[in-house]
Design a protein around this motif. Sequence first.
Motif, PDB file in Angstrom:
ATOM      1  N   LEU A 198       0.844  -1.190   0.000  1.00 50.58           N
ATOM      2  CA  LEU A 198       0.000   0.000   0.000  1.00 50.58           C
ATOM      3  C   LEU A 198       0.883   1.246   0.000  1.00 50.58           C
ATOM      4  CD1 LEU A 198      -2.637  -1.174   2.605  1.00 50.58           C
ATOM      5  CD2 LEU A 198      -2.898  -1.063   0.135  1.00 50.58           C
ATOM      6  N   PRO A 199       0.607   2.181  -0.901  1.00 51.98           N
ATOM      7  CA  PRO A 199       1.460   3.379  -0.997  1.00 51.98           C
ATOM      8  C   PRO A 199       1.294   4.267   0.229  1.00 51.98           C
ATOM      9  CG  PRO A 199      -0.494   3.640  -2.350  1.00 51.98           C
ATOM     10  CD  PRO A 199      -0.525   2.227  -1.845  1.00 51.98           C
ATOM     11  N   PRO A 200       2.334   5.012   0.581  1.00 51.67           N
ATOM     12  CA  PRO A 200       2.214   5.953   1.700  1.00 51.67           C
ATOM     13  C   PRO A 200       1.315   7.126   1.323  1.00 51.67           C
ATOM     14  CG  PRO A 200       4.313   6.234   0.616  1.00 51.67           C
ATOM     15  CD  PRO A 200       3.667   5.045  -0.028  1.00 51.67           C
ATOM     16  N   VAL A 201       0.848   7.819   2.326  1.00 50.85           N
ATOM     17  CA  VAL A 201      -0.038   8.970   2.117  1.00 50.85           C
ATOM     18  C   VAL A 201       0.707  10.244   2.479  1.00 50.85           C
ATOM     19  CG1 VAL A 201      -2.226  10.051   2.723  1.00 50.85           C
ATOM     20  CG2 VAL A 201      -2.055   7.565   2.611  1.00 50.85           C
ATOM     21  N   PRO A 202       0.884  11.156   1.536  1.00 52.91           N
ATOM     22  CA  PRO A 202       1.632  12.390   1.810  1.00 52.91           C
ATOM     23  C   PRO A 202       0.780  13.438   2.510  1.00 52.91           C
ATOM     24  CG  PRO A 202       0.921  12.357  -0.455  1.00 52.91           C
ATOM     25  CD  PRO A 202       0.454  11.056   0.144  1.00 52.91           C
ATOM     26  N   GLY A 203       1.457  14.466   2.994  1.00 48.69           N
ATOM     27  CA  GLY A 203       0.750  15.595   3.589  1.00 48.69           C
ATOM     28  C   GLY A 203       0.149  16.487   2.512  1.00 48.69           C
ATOM     29  N   GLU A 204      -1.030  17.013   2.779  1.00 46.91           N
ATOM     30  CA  GLU A 204      -1.744  17.779   1.750  1.00 46.91           C
ATOM     31  C   GLU A 204      -1.051  19.085   1.416  1.00 46.91           C
ATOM     32  OE1 GLU A 204      -6.286  19.336   0.749  1.00 46.91           O
ATOM     33  OE2 GLU A 204      -5.880  18.083   2.503  1.00 46.91           O
ATOM     34  N   GLU A 205      -0.566  19.808   2.420  1.00 40.95           N
ATOM     35  CA  GLU A 205       0.058  21.097   2.146  1.00 40.95           C
ATOM     36  C   GLU A 205       1.291  20.935   1.260  1.00 40.95           C
ATOM     37  OE1 GLU A 205      -1.057  24.069   2.746  1.00 40.95           O
ATOM     38  OE2 GLU A 205      -2.860  23.151   3.579  1.00 40.95           O
ATOM     39  N   ARG A 206       2.040  19.878   1.485  1.00 40.07           N
ATOM     40  CA  ARG A 206       3.210  19.625   0.658  1.00 40.07           C
ATOM     41  C   ARG A 206       2.800  19.386  -0.798  1.00 40.07           C
ATOM     42  NH1 ARG A 206       6.882  14.785   2.596  1.00 40.07           N
ATOM     43  NH2 ARG A 206       6.701  16.045   4.483  1.00 40.07           N
ATOM     44  N   LEU A 207       1.724  18.654  -0.994  1.00 41.69           N
ATOM     45  CA  LEU A 207       1.259  18.380  -2.348  1.00 41.69           C
ATOM     46  C   LEU A 207       0.741  19.647  -3.030  1.00 41.69           C
ATOM     47  CD1 LEU A 207      -0.661  15.020  -1.839  1.00 41.69           C
ATOM     48  CD2 LEU A 207       1.631  15.356  -2.760  1.00 41.69           C
ATOM     49  N   LEU A 208       0.040  20.477  -2.283  1.00 40.40           N
ATOM     50  CA  LEU A 208      -0.468  21.724  -2.860  1.00 40.40           C
ATOM     51  C   LEU A 208       0.678  22.626  -3.302  1.00 40.40           C
ATOM     52  CD1 LEU A 208      -3.360  22.464  -0.329  1.00 40.40           C
ATOM     53  CD2 LEU A 208      -3.584  21.637  -2.677  1.00 40.40           C
ATOM     54  N   ALA A 209       1.724  22.690  -2.481  1.00 44.08           N
ATOM     55  CA  ALA A 209       2.877  23.512  -2.844  1.00 44.08           C
ATOM     56  C   ALA A 209       3.595  22.937  -4.059  1.00 44.08           C
ATOM     57  CB  ALA A 209       3.833  23.613  -1.653  1.00 44.08           C
ATOM     58  N   ALA A 211       2.237  21.203  -6.465  1.00 42.30           N
ATOM     59  CA  ALA A 211       1.415  21.374  -7.667  1.00 42.30           C
ATOM     60  C   ALA A 211       1.573  22.766  -8.269  1.00 42.30           C
ATOM     61  CB  ALA A 211      -0.053  21.114  -7.324  1.00 42.30           C
ATOM     62  N   GLU A 212       1.897  23.756  -7.461  1.00 45.10           N
ATOM     63  CA  GLU A 212       2.038  25.120  -7.973  1.00 45.10           C
ATOM     64  C   GLU A 212       3.092  25.211  -9.062  1.00 45.10           C
ATOM     65  OE1 GLU A 212       0.606  28.125  -7.574  1.00 45.10           O
ATOM     66  OE2 GLU A 212      -1.009  27.161  -6.477  1.00 45.10           O
ATOM     67  N   ARG A 297      -6.213  27.035 -10.351  1.00 46.38           N
ATOM     68  CA  ARG A 297      -5.575  26.756  -9.062  1.00 46.38           C
ATOM     69  C   ARG A 297      -6.567  26.119  -8.093  1.00 46.38           C
ATOM     70  NH1 ARG A 297      -3.485  31.374  -8.456  1.00 46.38           N
ATOM     71  NH2 ARG A 297      -1.359  30.836  -9.086  1.00 46.38           N
ATOM     72  N   GLN A 298      -7.797  26.636  -8.073  1.00 40.06           N
ATOM     73  CA  GLN A 298      -8.817  26.046  -7.210  1.00 40.06           C
ATOM     74  C   GLN A 298      -9.176  24.634  -7.660  1.00 40.06           C
ATOM     75  OE1 GLN A 298      -8.443  28.196  -4.584  1.00 40.06           O
ATOM     76  NE2 GLN A 298     -10.609  27.772  -4.249  1.00 40.06           N
ATOM     77  N   ARG A 299      -9.212  24.428  -8.966  1.00 36.05           N
ATOM     78  CA  ARG A 299      -9.493  23.084  -9.475  1.00 36.05           C
ATOM     79  C   ARG A 299      -8.407  22.104  -9.046  1.00 36.05           C
ATOM     80  NH1 ARG A 299      -9.142  21.436 -15.907  1.00 36.05           N
ATOM     81  NH2 ARG A 299      -8.711  19.214 -15.551  1.00 36.05           N
ATOM     82  N   ALA A 300      -7.146  22.521  -9.167  1.00 34.78           N
ATOM     83  CA  ALA A 300      -6.046  21.638  -8.763  1.00 34.78           C
ATOM     84  C   ALA A 300      -6.132  21.316  -7.273  1.00 34.78           C
ATOM     85  CB  ALA A 300      -4.703  22.290  -9.101  1.00 34.78           C
ATOM     86  N   ARG A 301      -6.429  22.310  -6.460  1.00 32.32           N
ATOM     87  CA  ARG A 301      -6.534  22.074  -5.014  1.00 32.32           C
ATOM     88  C   ARG A 301      -7.684  21.113  -4.710  1.00 32.32           C
ATOM     89  NH1 ARG A 301      -3.706  25.868  -1.882  1.00 32.32           N
ATOM     90  NH2 ARG A 301      -5.052  25.397  -0.123  1.00 32.32           N
ATOM     91  N   ARG A 302      -8.811  21.298  -5.399  1.00 29.66           N
ATOM     92  CA  ARG A 302      -9.956  20.408  -5.167  1.00 29.66           C
ATOM     93  C   ARG A 302      -9.616  18.978  -5.575  1.00 29.66           C
ATOM     94  NH1 ARG A 302     -13.009  22.321  -8.671  1.00 29.66           N
ATOM     95  NH2 ARG A 302     -12.935  20.634 -10.205  1.00 29.66           N
ATOM     96  N   GLU A 303      -8.979  18.827  -6.725  1.00 32.63           N
ATOM     97  CA  GLU A 303      -8.633  17.485  -7.189  1.00 32.63           C
ATOM     98  C   GLU A 303      -7.650  16.803  -6.245  1.00 32.63           C
ATOM     99  OE1 GLU A 303      -9.216  18.265 -12.013  1.00 32.63           O
ATOM    100  OE2 GLU A 303      -7.208  18.167 -11.118  1.00 32.63           O
ATOM    101  N   ALA A 380      -1.731  12.757 -10.991  1.00 35.71           N
ATOM    102  CA  ALA A 380      -2.170  13.626 -12.083  1.00 35.71           C
ATOM    103  C   ALA A 380      -2.543  15.007 -11.573  1.00 35.71           C
ATOM    104  CB  ALA A 380      -3.359  12.989 -12.804  1.00 35.71           C
ATOM    105  N   ALA A 381      -3.149  15.072 -10.391  1.00 34.51           N
ATOM    106  CA  ALA A 381      -3.550  16.365  -9.831  1.00 34.51           C
ATOM    107  C   ALA A 381      -2.343  17.187  -9.397  1.00 34.51           C
ATOM    108  CB  ALA A 381      -4.491  16.149  -8.644  1.00 34.51           C
ATOM    109  N   VAL A 382      -1.299  16.519  -8.905  1.00 34.88           N
ATOM    110  CA  VAL A 382      -0.087  17.224  -8.481  1.00 34.88           C
ATOM    111  C   VAL A 382       0.771  17.579  -9.685  1.00 34.88           C
ATOM    112  CG1 VAL A 382       2.061  16.996  -7.150  1.00 34.88           C
ATOM    113  CG2 VAL A 382      -0.086  16.197  -6.186  1.00 34.88           C
ATOM    114  N   GLY A 383       0.819  16.684 -10.666  1.00 30.09           N
ATOM    115  CA  GLY A 383       1.602  16.940 -11.849  1.00 30.09           C
ATOM    116  C   GLY A 383       2.897  16.170 -11.918  1.00 30.09           C
ATOM    117  N   GLN A 384       3.133  15.280 -10.945  1.00 28.62           N
ATOM    118  CA  GLN A 384       4.349  14.482 -10.942  1.00 28.62           C
ATOM    119  C   GLN A 384       4.138  13.277 -10.042  1.00 28.62           C
ATOM    120  OE1 GLN A 384       6.862  16.743  -7.420  1.00 28.62           O
ATOM    121  NE2 GLN A 384       7.391  17.169  -9.527  1.00 28.62           N
TER     122      GLN A 384
END
Length: 415
Positions: A198-209, A211-212, A297-303, A380-384
Amino acid sequence: MSELLLDAAVEQALAENPELAQMRSRARAAAEMPSQAGALPDPRIGLDVMEDRAVDMREYRYRIAQEFPFPGKRGLNREVAAHDALAMADEVEEMRLTLVRDVKSAWWGLYYLDRALETVARNQALLRQFVTIAQTKYTVGTGLQQDVLLAQLELSKLLDMELMLQGERRDREAELNMLLNRPTDESVRLPLSVSEELPPVPGEERLLARAETARPLLQAARRQVDAAQSRLALARRDYYPDFMLGLRYDDREMIREQIMLEFSMTVPLYAASKQSRMVEQRSQELGGRTDALQASRQRARREISQALANLRRSRGQALLLKTGILPQARQTVQSMLAGYQVNKVDFLNLVNAQVSLYDYETRYWKNLSETNQALAALEAAVGQPIGNDTLALPDPRARAEDARVEPAHERGERP
């Protein structure tokens, strides 16, 4: 027929998918535009021949002229085209990420259906054993006829479930074939087993940053804002005139030759109804592109939030089923089967236990599939790809109050 591995499916889709190929062709075409947009207009050449028969004289007039846009216009035209080309390239990358996500989702959905059908077949064999045991006990007078009927009913339910799963598999198989640009009725065979890690689960704030800077959707939106700014600057330059510089050579018979330099320029005489309106139009377009960037940006955060929530849920349920519920359910069925054979367990309870085990097994495979589908959607939502530096969730069997609180280091806070 060879097995279709997940990586091979992704590679084939990226190489063969016609929609992605079309987008790549459009991006390559757009990359040819900046040099064209920044080039000077083609020069004009001309030849006039005039003949005066009264005096038997002929005149030849040769002309060459070059238009020169006001300084800065060519550079701005080049900037607009360059930003548009880069945005198109980002859109290709966004489509590539979407295609990879869809292929992984279809592949894992197909894998779940294969495991579900395998589980159905195994449970059908077990229920046939139950029918045999119940018939034997009924024959010797130690069992009930209703036990035989109950086992046969549950077996019929499994046969019905098998038909439904086979139909779903054909649909998912056609979907995967379409993404791979293959005939939709082509048979697909997946491996019998894959890693169940099972893959690990990252922190959301790190992923949002992350994705920018990594999400092509946002990069394309920023490019379009840059292009709109250059268009606005170009519209403001249209208040200034363009120039025409020419050279004329007159060759007359028996008369002295003449060389003349010609110069002309455009006059923005209708600026109020033309240039001013263009500036207003470009200003509105820039505002629209800025709003579109914020919407993206809002779409990426929601996804990211939705995919992360799905990953946490499905991962937690899969882990709980694998390490807790399934071992307990299997032990329960084995114990109850032994007890039924010596008349210490009611047949209805045995069948219910076996049905529950089947349900837990199919739920495990579904949750494992959904975990990997959620991971594909998150990437896909993060981009990498999501690397190994991510943080894992606590065990779902931990205290509920701990599970509801996100650790401080995952929120980006100091412990």
